[in-house]
Design an enzyme around this catalytic site. Structure first.
Site, PDB file in Angstrom:
ATOM      1  N   GLN A 162       0.977  -1.468  -0.063  1.00  0.00           N
ATOM      2  CA  GLN A 162       0.178  -0.516   0.105  1.00  0.00           C
ATOM      3  C   GLN A 162       1.086   1.399   0.387  1.00  0.00           C
ATOM      4  OE1 GLN A 162      -2.706  -0.518  -0.450  1.00  0.00           O
ATOM      5  NE2 GLN A 162      -3.851   2.034  -0.502  1.00  0.00           N
ATOM      6  N   SER A 197      -7.165   1.165   3.709  1.00  0.00           N
ATOM      7  CA  SER A 197      -7.446   0.711   3.159  1.00  0.00           C
ATOM      8  C   SER A 197      -7.688  -0.644   3.449  1.00  0.00           C
ATOM      9  CB  SER A 197      -5.758   0.454   1.701  1.00  0.00           C
ATOM     10  OG  SER A 197      -6.525  -0.249   0.727  1.00  0.00           O
ATOM     11  N   HIS A 199      -8.397  -2.759   1.065  1.00  0.00           N
ATOM     12  CA  HIS A 199      -7.900  -4.095   0.799  1.00  0.00           C
ATOM     13  C   HIS A 199      -6.708  -4.846   1.797  1.00  0.00           C
ATOM     14  CE1 HIS A 199      -8.123  -3.846  -4.046  1.00  0.00           C
ATOM     15  NE2 HIS A 199      -8.300  -2.675  -3.513  1.00  0.00           N
ATOM     16  N   ASP A 206     -10.610  -5.652  -6.532  1.00  0.00           N
ATOM     17  CA  ASP A 206     -10.656  -4.564  -7.946  1.00  0.00           C
ATOM     18  C   ASP A 206     -11.293  -5.836  -9.476  1.00  0.00           C
ATOM     19  OD1 ASP A 206     -10.321  -2.742  -6.776  1.00  0.00           O
ATOM     20  OD2 ASP A 206      -8.361  -2.019  -7.036  1.00  0.00           O
ATOM     21  N   GLU A 254     -15.536   4.288  -7.784  1.00  0.00           N
ATOM     22  CA  GLU A 254     -14.541   3.268  -8.490  1.00  0.00           C
ATOM     23  C   GLU A 254     -15.314   2.398  -9.201  1.00  0.00           C
ATOM     24  OE1 GLU A 254     -11.456   2.507  -5.528  1.00  0.00           O
ATOM     25  OE2 GLU A 254     -10.343   4.274  -5.617  1.00  0.00           O
ATOM     26  N   TRP A 256     -14.928  -0.472 -10.069  1.00  0.00           N
ATOM     27  CA  TRP A 256     -13.247  -1.557 -10.214  1.00  0.00           C
ATOM     28  C   TRP A 256     -13.942  -2.152  -8.967  1.00  0.00           C
ATOM     29  CZ3 TRP A 256     -11.573   3.122 -11.079  1.00  0.00           C
ATOM     30  CH2 TRP A 256     -11.168   3.473 -10.451  1.00  0.00           C
ATOM     31  N   HIS A 257     -13.577  -1.478  -7.557  1.00  0.00           N
ATOM     32  CA  HIS A 257     -13.823  -1.947  -6.222  1.00  0.00           C
ATOM     33  C   HIS A 257     -15.381  -2.565  -5.527  1.00  0.00           C
ATOM     34  CE1 HIS A 257     -11.056  -1.325  -2.076  1.00  0.00           C
ATOM     35  NE2 HIS A 257     -12.389  -1.307  -1.878  1.00  0.00           N
TER      36      HIS A 257
END
Length: 287
Positions: A162, A197, A199, A206, A254, A256-257
């Site tokens: 990150q 994050s 993630h 994503d 976003e 895609w997220h």
């Protein structure tokens, strides 16, 4: 004489009407003042409760680190402030059954250093939370069955990765002429700070079309990504950062997220058009 009586009678009627009119006006003014005072008091109480950043949502007398609420400096749409008790109670019950999947991670709610999860390594080499694997497999298989082919751009990222992404973005912006401070600010519009994050939870992925590797808002028109956006809630995922909720999430759009929250929560949020921040507001209204 009759004229005098008639004038006196008219005067009495006029005076009575004037008294009634004044009384009615006074009552209305009192009601307006009371309503205004109650609204102001309610707003102040709401703001005070909403500003308790990093406090627990104690739906279970629990002190778990994931039971945190969002910060007062996030903008909340008026529709989210409608304290529908039934809706709030339903959200609370969903949360109790799915706590580990509904952890809120953002700038105001960073992950603790001790955060851990059971890892599942996909055939592609990407890592996700084991809890998300079965639904993710079904999600992507259904995508393929529908005639689309996807590409995983990112899944779990550790803190070092990150930080590397942050550094790379800052460097690119500085090469375009921005100062370091400006580059950092621009970077944080789309990339979360280390520890903040999604993630890092293993619950965020994503996704793109198999032939597209760059992440831009134009992806919303790609047939594969559109399929993901339209069907994600059936498999326990939500589009985490919608276009119309940028002021709520604090993150640019976003397409895609995708974030795994479990099928129960995903369908609830989709039905009521809620982000994870707004879901937590419902929890707050019953805490």
């Amino acid at each position: 004489m009759n004229n005098n009586k008639r004038r006196k009678k008219q005067y009495r009627i006029l005076r009575q009407q004037l008294i009634i009119l004044c009384f009615t006006a006074a009552v209305l003014l009192t009601l307006i003042i009371n309503l205004s005072w109650k609204s102001d008091t309610s707003d102040k109480a709401y703001t005070a409760a909403y500003s308790e950043n990093n406090n627990s949502i104690d739906t279970d007398n629990s002190t778990e680190t994931d039971n945190r609420i969002i910060s007062e400096n996030q903008i909340v749409p008026a529709s989210s402030q409608n304290n529908n008790l039934t809706l709030s109670q339903e959200a609370t019950e969903i949360y109790k059954r799915n706590k580990s999947l509904l952890i809120l991670v953002n700038t105001e709610n960073p992950l603790p250093d001790s955060y851990e999860f059971s890892r599942h390594t996909l055939n592609s080499g990407f890592v996700i939370d084991e809890q998300a694997y079965i639904d993710f497999y079904s999600f992507t298989k259904a995508c393929n069955d529908a005639g689309f082919h996807y590409n995983i751009i990112s899944a779990y990222r550790d803190r070092e990765t990150q930080q590397g992404i942050i550094n790379r973005n800052v460097s690119e912006f500085m090469q375009k002429g921005l100062s370091e401070a400006e580059a950092m600010e621009k970077t944080y519009e789309t990339v979360q700070r280390v520890g903040c994050s999604e993630h890092e939870t293993g619950l965020a992925i994503d996704l793109s079309d198999e032939k597209i590797f760059s992440l831009t808002e134009d992806l919303e028109t790609n047939p594969t990504v559109k399929w993901f956006m339209e069907n994600c809630c059936d498999y326990g995922f939500i589009l985490r950062y919608p276009k119309e909720k940028v002021d709520v999430t604090g993150i640019d759009y976003e397409p895609w997220h995708f974030r795994y929250v479990g099928q129960e929560a995903a369908k609830f949020m989709s039905e009521h058009n809620l982000t994870l921040e707004e879901f937590y507001l419902l929890l707050l209204s019953t805490s």
